[in-house]
Design an enzyme around this catalytic site. Structure first.
Site, PDB file in Angstrom:
ATOM      1  N   SER B 219      -2.605  32.960   8.351  1.00 16.51           N
ATOM      2  CA  SER B 219      -3.422  32.042   7.547  1.00 16.51           C
ATOM      3  C   SER B 219      -2.916  31.828   6.134  1.00 16.51           C
ATOM      4  O   SER B 219      -3.362  30.891   5.458  1.00 16.51           O
ATOM      5  CB  SER B 219      -4.852  32.551   7.492  1.00 16.51           C
ATOM      6  OG  SER B 219      -5.346  32.678   8.796  1.00 16.51           O
ATOM      7  N   THR B 220      -2.034  32.703   5.641  1.00 11.90           N
ATOM      8  CA  THR B 220      -1.495  32.454   4.298  1.00 11.90           C
ATOM      9  C   THR B 220      -0.796  31.100   4.258  1.00 11.90           C
ATOM     10  O   THR B 220      -0.725  30.452   3.219  1.00 11.90           O
ATOM     11  CB  THR B 220      -0.483  33.546   3.894  1.00 11.90           C
ATOM     12  OG1 THR B 220       0.345  33.840   5.011  1.00 11.90           O
ATOM     13  CG2 THR B 220      -1.178  34.803   3.427  1.00 11.90           C
TER      14      THR B 220
END
Lengths: 444, 494
Positions: B219-220
């Site tokens: 998700s970064t």
């Protein structure tokens, strides 16, 4: 005049010795003073020996030999302290042998009388390493003899003895051989009884050397024989036939012997065998590459990376630390020495001395070419010592004996052509004194 | 016979002329080729026996130096690394047997005194054995590096800390690593065994994982998807996504779910802070492959990172062709799954770029090199590598990342000391297929202070076991980042 040349060779050695010590440890070694005094003494002794025993000889011989010997000694010292001590002892013996030979051999022409004796001695020396318990194998060739405290290579002396034999034999029969009175069809060949003894003697020598796996010496002796035959008979056909035989022999040897095939493969491509048999050759090339024009400086390179740097590969070690300049000086010294040798050969009037001077010059000239060429990959590498330069007592002493004979021939030649008065030799003076004494004594 | 002797003389002279020519071939014509041959270790030997400069951190800790020691009665020089494994990935090793690596290799000229300037000093003092070796001064700090090492502990992973304004690498640690002293110690006889052991380890301890390996970002990566959509005016802070727990993209029947199968939706701030997956899959599909791929190119994907250390690698996203017939893959790469892979250093550079108003700086570990007398030989001046976003987009992303720390996936663990506000984005990159045991990398990328950014950080903990994989980026990587940021802000001052 002559002393200046030899003093120069001594000075070069002294400076090189100090520079090598400084380059390695940044300090003058403790024994340097003693070393320099001994060096000076040796040079002076050798100089006066020539001056009193062979005053009319070519003045280049000794200084060139001292120069080569000196550079070699410095390099050996720089590579190993232990070998340095041994080589110093051999240097003393070498100079002693030089002076001794000058004293003993006063009329070179007399040697011709003992040609079969020299042949027997030469073959005996060649066979010594094959005697069980006495001879041993080192570096792949069975050419070493163990005599208690010292090891030596009798083959180095055998070469000189065999050269004396060939010169003596050819001086006697060269016209008969050249005449070619035995005709088969259109071919004019020499009478078998004139050449057979020679061919057999030569065959025995080469077979023994090949049997001992001493490729370098086999090659050297083969070429020596062919060239001397050509010079003696003045017939080019002998050279052509001899070289063709060499080519055929080389092809046979290549197919018959693994160690010959190895040498040729390494010569053509040492890189593919880098971590095996090609390692030494590649390290030698790295040494030359690292040296460049001026070299790393004595004591500043890494010639210890080359296996056997003090023997066969000493030229590569010189290439690394003294560069193109130093190597060129070594090559030039050999060319000048060859020049002096062949000039002597053409100046003397006696066929035996002419042939012997040619043969002896060829021994060191060709030997140096074979080993330098091997290290530089001009020819396949066959391990022989670089005359005067490499570590090794037998080679050094044998080469000083060889040099003394050349000096002696040169001295004689000058007297024959009238450049110097033909004074009496030592033994002749001694005989004369005895005669005078006898004449003065009252008869009773 | 004299004619033959003369010919013989000419023949022999010709032989020696050939020797002379061949001598020139090796010593002049092919000298450089022989010197450069990789099997020729003469240059290394020369350097090995000469004085060699130190490698020193910005906080003046010596991390590599040469000492003299006794070896079988001879005094020899040997390289030592007083901080042991702490800077191994940066200094590398300098050995006789295995050559050299990292800075020991790339800065060899300065360390050994071989640059033109240092050689000139040598020439001026021809007759004294002068030491002309030079020192390498790092931008990195020993205190922050130690904090990174302690915070990561025994877990496999990487921590990278950057100065957001200059791009200076303040810390770059990854574990497992190695102690270069083992390889450089000349009295040891087991160095070859150690080298083979390290080389055979599939966790690659000899490699600097922080900049020489890439991992799925999870998700970064949503930071980049969001930035692209904002720049394209596809979305803004008012855009709203409906609450849903499954979304089936075109070309497949396999639906995309949110983390843990939850129902997720709302405005941009909400979906970003809660890290919903479905909205970012929809954004990626709406943007299309062309725009998203071009945007990742702008961020420097597909290009080896411009770090001043040997052999950095590139982050990868994919090409337009890859996604043309595979829209489901484009959708899941929109939230950092699939084939997207990022280098930990690059991830820190993404946070630093947002903190620096959209300017991505060239990262560097060497700040200067100096000679023996302290004179500066080279010094690194900060330069912009790329400008992937404008300052407005950067400001919006900062707000979103502050939200993550205040009441999102990082709220548990990123409350810095002295009330300093951090901005962050977490990631939990799922590695396993359905039905396999759960495996995931835990990520966080962050910067602080949020209002006047100084330091950016990326932490990646490799999903090699159940313990790591059971946790999320926020819970696992968050505390590591907090600990390092707290110390860094304290030692660097407000």
């Amino acid at each position: 005049m002559k002393f200046r040349l030899i003093a120069l060779a001594g000075l070069i050695t002294a400076f090189a010795y100090l520079l090598a010590a400084l380059g390695e440890n940044s300090e003058i070694p403790a024994g340097a003073g003693t070393f320099l005094i001994v060096l000076l003494l040796l040079v002076v002794v050798a100089h006066f020996a020539v001056k009193y025993l062979a005053s009319a000889a070519d003045r280049l011989f000794l200084p060139l030999a001292v120069f080569l010997h000196g550079i070699g000694f410095v390099m050996i010292t720089r590579l190993s302290d232990r070998l340095s001590g041994l080589q110093a002892t051999w240097s003393l013996i070498g100079i002693g042998a030089f002076v001794g030979t000058l004293v003993i051999v006063q009329r070179v022409n007399d040697l011709a009388r003992y040609k079969w004796g020299f042949f027997t001695g030469g073959v005996f020396l060649l066979l010594l390493p094959l005697v069980p318990g006495l001879g041993f194998t080192n570096g792949g060739a069975r050419i070493w003899v163990n005599l208690g405290p010292i090891n030596f290579q009798p083959g180095e002396f055998a070469k000189i003895a065999l050269a004396i034999f060939v010169a003596g034999y050819l001086a006697e029969r060269r016209e008969l051989i050249a005449a070619g009175t035995w005709t088969i069809g259109r071919l004019h060949l020499p009478e078998p009884r004139d050449v057979l003894p020679l061919l057999m003697a030569w065959g025995v020598s080469v077979v023994v050397m090949v049997g001992e796996k001493d490729l370098g010496s086999s090659l050297l002796f083969f070429m020596l024989f062919v060239v001397m035959l050509w010079v003696a008979t003045e017939k080019m056909s002998y050279l052509v036939v001899g070289l063709s035989m060499f080519a055929v022999g080389a092809v046979i040897a290549y197919n018959m012997f693994d160690h010959v095939r190895d040498r040729v493969e390494i010569w053509l491509d040492p890189w593919s065998q880098y971590s095996g048999k090609g390692y030494q050759v590649v390290q030698g090339m790295f040494a030359f590459g690292a040296g460049g024009y001026t070299g790393s400086g004595l004591g500043k390179g890494f010639p210890t990376r080359i296996p056997a740097a003090q023997n066969d590969f000493i030229f590569a070690a010189i290439g690394e630390e003294l560069g193109l300049l130093g190597c060129t000086a070594i090559l030039a010294a050999f060319v000048l020495l060859i020049g002096a040798g062949l000039r002597t050969a053409s100046r003397t009037q006696r066929p035996f001395e002419q042939l012997l001077a040619t043969g002896l010059t060829l021994i060191f000239g060709l030997q140096a070419f074979i080993i330098i060429g091997g290290v530089l990959r001009v020819v396949p590498l066959t391990g022989v010592a670089l005359p005067f330069v490499s570590y090794g007592g037998s080679s050094l002493v044998a080469n000083y004996v060889l040099l003394a004979i050349l000096v002696r021939i040169s001295d004689g030649a000058a007297r024959q052509v009238g450049d110097a008065p033909d004074t009496l030799t030592l033994s002749e003076r001694w005989e004369l004194r005895k005669l005078r004494k006898a004449a003065n004594e009252p008869a009773n | 016979m004299n004619r033959q002797i003369r010919r013989l003389a000419l023949g022999l002279i010709a032989c020696y002329a050939i020797l002379f020519l061949q001598l020139n071939v090796w010593q002049v014509a092919r000298s450089d080729e022989l010197k450069d041959d990789s099997r020729n270790n003469r240059e290394l030997l020369r350097d090995f026996n000469s004085p060699r400069g130190r490698i020193i951190t910005a906080d003046e800790v010596v991390v590599a130096e040469t000492i003299e020691r006794d070896l079988d009665g001879n005094v020899v020089r040997q390289r030592t690394y007083p901080e042991r494994d702490l800077f191994a990935n940066v200094t590398g090793y300098f050995t006789l047997g295995f050559g050299s690596s990292q800075l020991e290799r790339s800065e060899n000229d300065v360390l050994a005194g071989r640059t033109a300037e240092q050689q000139l000093q040598l020439a001026q003092n021809l007759f004294t054995d002068q030491d002309v070796s030079g020192d390498v001064i790092l931008a990195m700090r020993e205190d922050i590096q130690s904090a990174a090492k302690e915070a990561l502990g025994e877990r496999e992973g990487s921590v990278v800390v950057l100065d957001v304004r200059t791009g200076a690498v303040l810390a770059m640690w990854s574990w497992p690593t190695f102690d270069p002293n083992i390889l450089s110690d000349r009295t040891r006889t087991d160095t070859l065994d150690w080298f083979n052991f390290l080389n055979a380890d599939n966790r690659k301890p000899l490699l600097a994982n922080a900049y020489q390996e890439r991992y799925m970002p999870g998700s970064t990566f949503k930071v980049i998807t969001t930035a692209t959509a904002l720049r394209d005016s596809l979305i803004d802070l008012t855009t709203v996504w409906e609450q849903e727990n499954a979304f089936t993209p075109p070309q497949t029947t396999d639906p995309i779910e949110n983390y843990g199968g939850s129902t997720c939706g709302g405005d941009l701030t909400e979906v970003f802070t809660r890290s919903c997956n479905i909205p970012f899959a929809r954004i990626a599909l709406t943007l299309g492959a062309k725009k998203l791929v071009r945007a990742t190119d702008d961020w420097g994907f597909g290009e080896n990172l411009p770090l001043d250390l040997p052999r950095p690698v590139a982050s990868v996203f994919g090409t337009v062709n890859d996604f043309e017939d595979d829209l489901p893959m484009l959708a899941i790469q929109g939230f950092g799954q699939g084939n997207a892979q990022m280098v930990p250093l690059h991830m820190a550079m993404v946070a630093a770029t947002i903190a620096n108003g959209g300017k991505m700086m060239v990262p560097y570990v060497v700040s200067s090199t100096v000679d023996r007398n302290g004179k500066v030989l080279t010094s690194t001046s900060p330069t912009v590598w790329r400008t992937p976003i404008d300052s407005e987009t950067a400001a919006i992303l900062t707000e979103l990342m502050i939200g993550v720390v205040r009441n999102g996936t990082a709220s548990c663990c990123m409350q810095l000391a002295n009330g300093v506000q951090a901005a962050a984005k977490t990631g939990t990159a799922q590695l396993n297929a359905k039905g396999e045991p759960m495996r995931s990398h835990a990520w966080i990328t962050a910067f602080a202070p949020a209002n006047a950014p100084k330091i950016a950080i990326a932490v990646m903990v490799k999903g090699v076991n159940d313990e790591v994989s059971a946790s999320t980026g926020g819970r696992l990587a968050g505390p590591i980042a907090k600990r390092v940021l707290d110390l860094a802000l304290r030692v660097l001052g407000p």
